[in-house]
Design an enzyme around this catalytic site. Structure first.
Site, PDB file in Angstrom:
ATOM      1  CG  ASP A  98      -2.069   0.948   1.185  1.00 15.67           C
ATOM      2  OD1 ASP A  98      -1.908   2.025   0.579  1.00 15.67           O
ATOM      3  OD2 ASP A  98      -3.129   0.641   1.753  1.00 15.67           O
ATOM      4  CG  HIS A 100      -3.412   4.966  -0.488  1.00 19.68           C
ATOM      5  ND1 HIS A 100      -3.438   3.679  -0.974  1.00 19.68           N
ATOM      6  CD2 HIS A 100      -4.089   5.727  -1.374  1.00 19.68           C
ATOM      7  CE1 HIS A 100      -4.126   3.666  -2.111  1.00 19.68           C
ATOM      8  NE2 HIS A 100      -4.532   4.905  -2.382  1.00 19.68           N
ATOM      9  CB  SER A 151      -4.224  -2.383   3.265  1.00 15.48           C
ATOM     10  OG  SER A 151      -3.614  -1.964   2.075  1.00 15.48           O
TER      11      SER A 151
HETATM   12 CO1  B1M Z   1      -5.758   5.363  -4.117  1.00 20.48          CO
HETATM   13  N1  B1M Z   1      -7.334   4.300  -3.700  1.00 20.48           N
HETATM   14  N2  B1M Z   1      -5.076   3.943  -5.234  1.00 20.48           N
HETATM   15  N3  B1M Z   1      -4.345   6.607  -4.554  1.00 20.48           N
HETATM   16  N4  B1M Z   1      -6.762   6.698  -3.278  1.00 20.48           N
HETATM   17  C1  B1M Z   1      -8.249   4.819  -2.713  1.00 20.48           C
HETATM   18  C2  B1M Z   1      -7.901   4.347  -1.304  1.00 20.48           C
HETATM   19  C3  B1M Z   1      -9.655   4.279  -3.213  1.00 20.48           C
HETATM   20  C4  B1M Z   1     -10.712   4.099  -2.114  1.00 20.48           C
HETATM   21  C5  B1M Z   1     -10.152   5.189  -4.341  1.00 20.48           C
HETATM   22  C6  B1M Z   1     -11.423   4.682  -5.001  1.00 20.48           C
HETATM   23  O1  B1M Z   1     -11.395   3.836  -5.849  1.00 20.48           O
HETATM   24  N5  B1M Z   1     -12.543   5.207  -4.643  1.00 20.48           N
HETATM   25  C7  B1M Z   1      -9.200   2.921  -3.850  1.00 20.48           C
HETATM   26  C8  B1M Z   1      -9.175   1.707  -2.911  1.00 20.48           C
HETATM   27  C9  B1M Z   1     -10.157   0.653  -3.337  1.00 20.48           C
HETATM   28  C10 B1M Z   1     -10.139  -0.504  -2.418  1.00 20.48           C
HETATM   29  O2  B1M Z   1      -9.172  -1.173  -2.174  1.00 20.48           O
HETATM   30  N6  B1M Z   1     -11.301  -0.728  -1.894  1.00 20.48           N
HETATM   31  C11 B1M Z   1      -7.808   3.282  -4.340  1.00 20.48           C
HETATM   32  C12 B1M Z   1      -7.117   2.577  -5.351  1.00 20.48           C
HETATM   33  C13 B1M Z   1      -7.889   1.501  -6.065  1.00 20.48           C
HETATM   34  C14 B1M Z   1      -5.782   2.865  -5.721  1.00 20.48           C
HETATM   35  C15 B1M Z   1      -4.900   2.134  -6.751  1.00 20.48           C
HETATM   36  C16 B1M Z   1      -5.002   0.613  -6.748  1.00 20.48           C
HETATM   37  C17 B1M Z   1      -5.234   2.732  -8.143  1.00 20.48           C
HETATM   38  C18 B1M Z   1      -4.511   2.113  -9.305  1.00 20.48           C
HETATM   39  O3  B1M Z   1      -3.321   2.116  -9.368  1.00 20.48           O
HETATM   40  N7  B1M Z   1      -5.308   1.587 -10.173  1.00 20.48           N
HETATM   41  C19 B1M Z   1      -3.500   2.610  -6.334  1.00 20.48           C
HETATM   42  C20 B1M Z   1      -2.914   1.697  -5.246  1.00 20.48           C
HETATM   43  C21 B1M Z   1      -1.444   1.706  -5.182  1.00 20.48           C
HETATM   44  C22 B1M Z   1      -0.971   0.903  -3.971  1.00 20.48           C
HETATM   45  O4  B1M Z   1      -1.193   1.318  -2.845  1.00 20.48           O
HETATM   46  N8  B1M Z   1      -0.353  -0.218  -4.221  1.00 20.48           N
HETATM   47  C23 B1M Z   1      -3.812   3.948  -5.746  1.00 20.48           C
HETATM   48  C24 B1M Z   1      -2.937   5.036  -5.771  1.00 20.48           C
HETATM   49  C25 B1M Z   1      -3.227   6.281  -5.257  1.00 20.48           C
HETATM   50  C26 B1M Z   1      -2.335   7.509  -5.461  1.00 20.48           C
HETATM   51  C27 B1M Z   1      -0.856   7.171  -5.434  1.00 20.48           C
HETATM   52  C28 B1M Z   1      -2.683   8.141  -6.788  1.00 20.48           C
HETATM   53  C29 B1M Z   1      -2.840   8.438  -4.287  1.00 20.48           C
HETATM   54  C30 B1M Z   1      -2.055   8.279  -2.970  1.00 20.48           C
HETATM   55  C31 B1M Z   1      -0.964   9.296  -2.782  1.00 20.48           C
HETATM   56  C32 B1M Z   1      -0.365   9.220  -1.404  1.00 20.48           C
HETATM   57  O5  B1M Z   1      -0.959   8.785  -0.440  1.00 20.48           O
HETATM   58  N9  B1M Z   1       0.875   9.636  -1.342  1.00 20.48           N
HETATM   59  C33 B1M Z   1      -4.247   7.887  -4.042  1.00 20.48           C
HETATM   60  C34 B1M Z   1      -5.268   8.595  -3.345  1.00 20.48           C
HETATM   61  C35 B1M Z   1      -4.948  10.038  -3.005  1.00 20.48           C
HETATM   62  C36 B1M Z   1      -6.507   8.000  -2.991  1.00 20.48           C
HETATM   63  C37 B1M Z   1      -7.750   8.663  -2.354  1.00 20.48           C
HETATM   64  C38 B1M Z   1      -8.450   9.462  -3.453  1.00 20.48           C
HETATM   65  C39 B1M Z   1      -7.528   9.573  -1.161  1.00 20.48           C
HETATM   66  C40 B1M Z   1      -6.708   8.984  -0.001  1.00 20.48           C
HETATM   67  C41 B1M Z   1      -6.261  10.071   0.961  1.00 20.48           C
HETATM   68  O6  B1M Z   1      -5.124  10.502   0.940  1.00 20.48           O
HETATM   69  N10 B1M Z   1      -7.185  10.591   1.797  1.00 20.48           N
HETATM   70  C42 B1M Z   1      -8.568   7.396  -1.893  1.00 20.48           C
HETATM   71  C43 B1M Z   1     -10.073   7.607  -1.871  1.00 20.48           C
HETATM   72  C44 B1M Z   1     -10.570   7.994  -0.507  1.00 20.48           C
HETATM   73  O7  B1M Z   1     -10.012   7.660   0.527  1.00 20.48           O
HETATM   74  N11 B1M Z   1     -11.669   8.677  -0.498  1.00 20.48           N
HETATM   75  C45 B1M Z   1      -7.972   6.313  -2.692  1.00 20.48           C
HETATM   76  C46 B1M Z   1      -6.897  11.658   2.741  1.00 20.48           C
HETATM   77  C47 B1M Z   1      -6.315  11.065   4.023  1.00 20.48           C
HETATM   78  C48 B1M Z   1      -6.029  12.176   5.038  1.00 20.48           C
HETATM   79  O8  B1M Z   1      -7.274  10.182   4.564  1.00 20.48           O
HETATM   80  O9  B1M Z   1      -5.685   8.203   4.426  1.00 20.48           O
HETATM   81  O10 B1M Z   1      -8.158   7.879   4.930  1.00 20.48           O
HETATM   82  P1  B1M Z   1      -6.933   8.698   5.039  1.00 20.48           P
HETATM   83  O11 B1M Z   1      -6.599   8.908   6.579  1.00 20.48           O
HETATM   84  C49 B1M Z   1      -7.586   9.244   7.523  1.00 20.48           C
HETATM   85  C50 B1M Z   1      -8.148   8.051   8.284  1.00 20.48           C
HETATM   86  O12 B1M Z   1      -8.294   6.907   7.472  1.00 20.48           O
HETATM   87  C51 B1M Z   1      -7.222   7.889   9.440  1.00 20.48           C
HETATM   88  O13 B1M Z   1      -6.815   9.237   9.726  1.00 20.48           O
HETATM   89  C52 B1M Z   1      -6.926  10.073   8.570  1.00 20.48           C
HETATM   90  C53 B1M Z   1      -7.806  11.270   8.891  1.00 20.48           C
HETATM   91  O14 B1M Z   1      -7.469  11.924  10.059  1.00 20.48           O
HETATM   92  N12 B1M Z   1      -6.019   7.080   9.355  1.00 20.48           N
HETATM   93  C54 B1M Z   1      -5.391   6.651  10.490  1.00 20.48           C
HETATM   94  C55 B1M Z   1      -5.319   6.633   8.310  1.00 20.48           C
HETATM   95  N13 B1M Z   1      -4.265   5.915   8.724  1.00 20.48           N
HETATM   96  C56 B1M Z   1      -4.292   5.914  10.056  1.00 20.48           C
HETATM   97  C57 B1M Z   1      -3.440   5.304  10.979  1.00 20.48           C
HETATM   98  C58 B1M Z   1      -3.727   5.473  12.342  1.00 20.48           C
HETATM   99  C59 B1M Z   1      -4.812   6.235  12.752  1.00 20.48           C
HETATM  100  C60 B1M Z   1      -5.658   6.819  11.842  1.00 20.48           C
HETATM  101  O15 B1M Z   1      -2.976   4.949  13.322  1.00 20.48           O
HETATM  102  C61 B1M Z   1      -1.825   4.205  12.981  1.00 20.48           C
END
Ligand code: B1M
Length: 213
Positions: A98, A100, A151
């Site tokens: 992963d 992200h 993940s």
């Molecule tokens: Co990706 N991606 N992505 N992506 N991406 C998602 C996660 C997805 C839901 C989008 C979608 O299709 N709607 C989907 C997952 C589907 C699934 O598995 N169900 C997805 C996919 C499919 C993919 C790829 C497979 C796409 C592809 O290549 N075809 C690929 C995967 C690559 C890989 O990981 N092997 C991929 C790639 C990417 C980018 C590189 C383009 C980019 C990431 C850049 C980066 O992180 N440096 C990206 C992004 C930006 C997203 C979305 C749009 C946004 C994620 C984000 O940064 N959110 C995402 C859609 C979504 O989530 N709505 C998506 C903002 C961030 C602040 O929130 O990380 O959730 P988040 O963290 C939150 C909480 O979750 C929590 O606290 C934060 C808020 O305070 N939290 C924790 C997180 N970690 C924590 C740990 C803790 C405590 C709290 O304690 C240890």
């Protein structure tokens, strides 16, 4: 457009032109975390929706991620810093497979602004690397982040491998692919120590504080 709409749009469009000026204006009204959890996260949710509908390609989502990272970097110096002595040491990692890291890095900022020493191992961290880091750093807790459905399964494997290595330090897990139920029923039973689910970065800080007390 209102300020809030413009802020969400920087993330949706992956653009940074005017971003700093608008963030500065937002800081007159809101605290940094309100800006992140409000309009910026709303923008990111829309990016996720568009991406899901194939209306955005990965390259565009990367631009959005860059705009989010630039925003968080701009806001970080304005975040509240607790004047405390070191409360504990926490290792953070995005699990194997992963990439992200925006959420994990937000957790790092919030923990380190609140008295924790954080060792951030980065992304795609395999269990072996975590086990090695555990032995080297002797942390009080390990935090795992993961956004992909696969993940969540990887966290189960990571917990099993850590248990086999004799580790029982508390683990905190977070990220969009997880739920409290999955954490309790699927990860918890595979590990000897406490396994806690954090719904967001602030909740992560609360849980860390509870652990240290
Ligand atoms: Co990706 N991606 N992505 N992506 N991406 C998602 C996660 C997805 C839901 C989008 C979608 O299709 N709607 C989907 C997952 C589907 C699934 O598995 N169900 C997805 C996919 C499919 C993919 C790829 C497979 C796409 C592809 O290549 N075809 C690929 C995967 C690559 C890989 O990981 N092997 C991929 C790639 C990417 C980018 C590189 C383009 C980019 C990431 C850049 C980066 O992180 N440096 C990206 C992004 C930006 C997203 C979305 C749009 C946004 C994620 C984000 O940064 N959110 C995402 C859609 C979504 O989530 N709505 C998506 C903002 C961030 C602040 O929130 O990380 O959730 P988040 O963290 C939150 C909480 O979750 C929590 O606290 C934060 C808020 O305070 N939290 C924790 C997180 N970690 C924590 C740990 C803790 C405590 C709290 O304690 C240890």
């Amino acid at each position: 457009l209102s300020l809030e709409e413009r802020l969400a749009n920087y993330i949706i469009e992956g653009s940074k032109d005017g971003l700093h000026e608008d963030l500065a204006q937002a800081l007159e009204k809101y605290r940094p975390l309100q800006i992140i959890n409000g309009p910026l996260m709303e923008g990111m949710a829309e990016v996720g929706r568009l991406f899901n509908n194939n209306e955005l390609i990965v390259a565009e989502v990367l631009q959005s991620a860059e705009a989010m990272k630039a925003s968080v970097a701009y806001l970080e110096p304005y975040m509240e810093q607790a004047e405390t002595s070191v409360k504990g040491k926490i290792i953070l990692a995005t699990v194997k497979g992963d990439v992200h890291d925006i959420g994990k890095n937000l957790v790092e900022i919030i923990l380190s602004n609140n008295g924790y020493q954080v060792v951030n191992l980065g992304i795609k961290v395999p269990p072996e690397q975590l086990i090695e880091a555990y032995k080297r750093e002797k942390p009080d807790a390990i935090g795992l982040s993961g956004l992909l459905v696969k993940s969540a399964q990887q966290m189960v494997i990571t917990a099993q491998d850590m248990k086999t290595a004799g580790i029982d330090v508390p683990i905190m897990v977070g990220g969009a692919a997880l739920t409290r139920k999955f954490t309790k029923t699927r990860i918890g039973p595979e590990y000897d120590g406490l396994v806690l689910y954090a719904k967001d970065a602030m909740n992560g800080l609360d849980l860390a504080n509870q652990l240290m007390n």
